[in-house]
Design an enzyme around this catalytic site. Structure first.
Site, PDB file in Angstrom:
ATOM      1  N   PHE A 138     -17.777  47.494  43.717  1.00  0.00           N
ATOM      2  CA  PHE A 138     -16.827  47.286  44.829  1.00  0.00           C
ATOM      3  C   PHE A 138     -15.909  46.131  44.459  1.00  0.00           C
ATOM      4  CE2 PHE A 138     -15.137  45.782  48.801  1.00  0.00           C
ATOM      5  CZ  PHE A 138     -14.873  46.965  49.474  1.00  0.00           C
ATOM      6  N   ASP A 223     -16.245  39.982  38.508  1.00  0.00           N
ATOM      7  CA  ASP A 223     -15.973  39.850  39.938  1.00  0.00           C
ATOM      8  C   ASP A 223     -17.163  39.125  40.562  1.00  0.00           C
ATOM      9  OD1 ASP A 223     -15.873  40.203  42.675  1.00  0.00           O
ATOM     10  OD2 ASP A 223     -15.025  42.216  42.577  1.00  0.00           O
ATOM     11  N   LYS A 252     -14.743  34.992  49.144  1.00  0.00           N
ATOM     12  CA  LYS A 252     -15.788  34.860  50.165  1.00  0.00           C
ATOM     13  C   LYS A 252     -16.196  33.415  50.513  1.00  0.00           C
ATOM     14  CE  LYS A 252     -17.769  39.505  49.924  1.00  0.00           C
ATOM     15  NZ  LYS A 252     -17.594  39.978  51.283  1.00  0.00           N
TER      16      LYS A 252
HETATM   17  C1  LIG Z   1     -17.685  42.060  44.732  1.00  0.00           C
HETATM   18  C2  LIG Z   1     -16.536  42.128  45.704  1.00  0.00           C
HETATM   19  N1  LIG Z   1     -15.276  42.163  45.239  1.00  0.00           N
HETATM   20  C3  LIG Z   1     -14.214  42.217  46.061  1.00  0.00           C
HETATM   21  C4  LIG Z   1     -14.377  42.242  47.431  1.00  0.00           C
HETATM   22  C5  LIG Z   1     -13.163  42.309  48.316  1.00  0.00           C
HETATM   23  O1  LIG Z   1     -12.993  41.091  48.958  1.00  0.00           O
HETATM   24  P1  LIG Z   1     -12.038  41.013  50.247  1.00  0.00           P
HETATM   25  O2  LIG Z   1     -12.693  41.814  51.322  1.00  0.00           O
HETATM   26  O3  LIG Z   1     -11.987  39.535  50.562  1.00  0.00           O
HETATM   27  O4  LIG Z   1     -10.719  41.545  49.864  1.00  0.00           O
HETATM   28  C6  LIG Z   1     -15.671  42.221  47.966  1.00  0.00           C
HETATM   29  C7  LIG Z   1     -15.878  42.295  49.415  1.00  0.00           C
HETATM   30  O5  LIG Z   1     -16.928  42.653  49.903  1.00  0.00           O
HETATM   31  C8  LIG Z   1     -16.774  42.156  47.077  1.00  0.00           C
HETATM   32  O6  LIG Z   1     -18.027  42.142  47.530  1.00  0.00           O
END
Ligand SMILES: Cc1ncc(COP(=O)(O)O)c(C=O)c1O
Length: 397
Positions: A138, A223, A252
């Protein structure tokens, strides 16, 4: 408005892009939140791995108050001291040399993808732009990051999707090896798949990816939007693997709830962004970065990664005991630090709702896993209380 009126008005005026729990939260303190009817909950969601310092943390509140009355926003046309200080601190505590600030995880990943493509074109052929990502991962909801998210359920209806993404199974080095070719710019991966079900790869996976990247001359983008800032028991999850990326994204927990995202990179890679090639109006503004600075300092000074490691080990032990006691109800427990997944046999939505009714807020992940991502300030008494509630729910069927 009473709670029912509030929920009805939301149902009428908000775009129904997500299914919300039928409560409205109005106050938070430490590990706890209260709903609009005054009911108290133990918060094991942490705003989806965001409020690592807990709610209404005194230092964070102090910085918010002070910065709000000093300077909120000026734009990146000017130097912003708080942005510079936060970037310096992030670099001093990671592999990175330079930082770009945005406002969310998705925006951080957009920056990472753009930076990697630009770097690859400058260091190879002009058609080098493919990003290899992992099934079940994700990376966000913008068009590029949702395409990087190799889960078709998130793509449906949004076609045409941007090109240049290739998907391979997670935790499968051979598949990456096969997918790599002269058009590959980068491999993008979560050190632990969070939304995908708290999937922890084999110990050799990240080192293996690093080796493949080095051999092929492509970039490794980690990520760490969910795993970063101490959640897994180290400041960055890549530290568990003993290898570092070329680009890392963070969001986050970086400002404990004030919107922020960051892409960190090595000097060599970062230089692919020259003036005018990328930007953000709000990204890195004085307010968000002042709060980020306080959050980062607090995280380091209060040794939150170490605390998360200890609290997580204890929580895992207790949950594992629960799994042994209820093998028909819990089929697996896994996690690192305070990112924990529990596979349940009952529909996970029902488990989450039953926990909520008993005063415990938890998340879902993957197909049928409960996910715990509590604030890293979690103390034993609250951890035990959370397990007790979960046990009652599991025992009650
Ligand atoms: C691993 C990861 N990358 C990217 C995101 C996307 O972040 P945002 O919701 O702040 O755009 C999330 C959100 O849950 C995530 O868990």
């Amino acid at each position: 408005m009473d709670t029912k009126e509030l929920l009805d008005a939301g149902g009428k005026h908000l775009m129904a892009f997500t299914k919300r729990f039928p409560i409205a939260l109005v106050r938070g303190e430490g590990m706890r939140v209260w709903d609009s009817d005054g009911k108290e909950y133990l918060d094991f969601t942490g705003g989806i791995a965001v409020t690592a310092l807990g709610h209404s943390h005194a230092r964070v509140v102090g910085t918010i108050r002070e910065q709000a009355t000093t300077l909120l926003h000026v734009s990146n046309l000017f130097h912003i001291p708080q942005q510079t200080h936060l970037a310096k601190l992030l670099c001093e505590h990671s592999f990175a040399d330079r930082v770009f600030f945005g406002n969310s995880g998705a925006e951080a990943n957009e920056a990472a993808i753009k930076l990697a493509r630009k770097w690859a074109k400058e260091h190879g052929a002009s058609d080098r732009g493919d990003i290899i990502t992992m099934r079940g991962g994700f990376h966000g909801r913008t068009l590029a990051t949702v395409t990087a998210t190799a889960q078709e359920k998130y793509h449906h209806g949004y076609e045409p999707l941007p090109g240049g993404f290739k998907y391979v199974p997670y935790n499968d080095l051979r598949a990456v090896e096969r997918a790599l070719d002269s058009r590959t710019a980068a491999i993008m991966v979560e050190p632990i798949q969070g939304e995908g079900g708290v999937i922890i790869p084999d110990d050799g996976y990240l080192p293996g990816l690093r080796k493949l990247c080095d051999e092929a001359g492509v970039l490794l983008i980690l990520d760490e939007i969910q795993t970063g800032m101490g959640r897994t028991g180290k400041l960055w999850a890549y530290e568990h693997a003993g290898v570092s990326p070329d680009i890392m994204t963070v969001a986050k927990a970086l400002a404990n709830g004030i919107p922020i995202g960051a892409a960190l990179a090595t000097e060599d890679v970062a230089t692919a962004f020259s003036p005018g090639t990328h930007g953000s109006t709000f990204g890195g503004n004085p307010f968000a970065t002042a709060v980020g600075l306080t959050v980062f300092q607090t995280t380091v000074e209060e040794k939150l990664p170490e605390r998360a490691a200890r609290a997580g080990a204890r929580l895992l032990e207790r949950l594992e005991a629960l799994r042994r006691a209820f093998p028909q109800r819990i089929t697996a427990v896994r996690g690192k630090g305070l990112l924990i997944g529990i596979d349940v046999t009952a529909p996970v939505g029902e488990v989450v709702a039953a926990c909520r009714d008993r005063g415990l807020l938890i998340l879902t992940a993957g197909d049928n896993s409960a996910r715990l991502a509590p604030p890293l300030i979690l103390e034993n008494a609250d951890a035990d209380r959370g397990v007790e509630i979960f046990e009652k729910v599991v025992a009650g069927g």
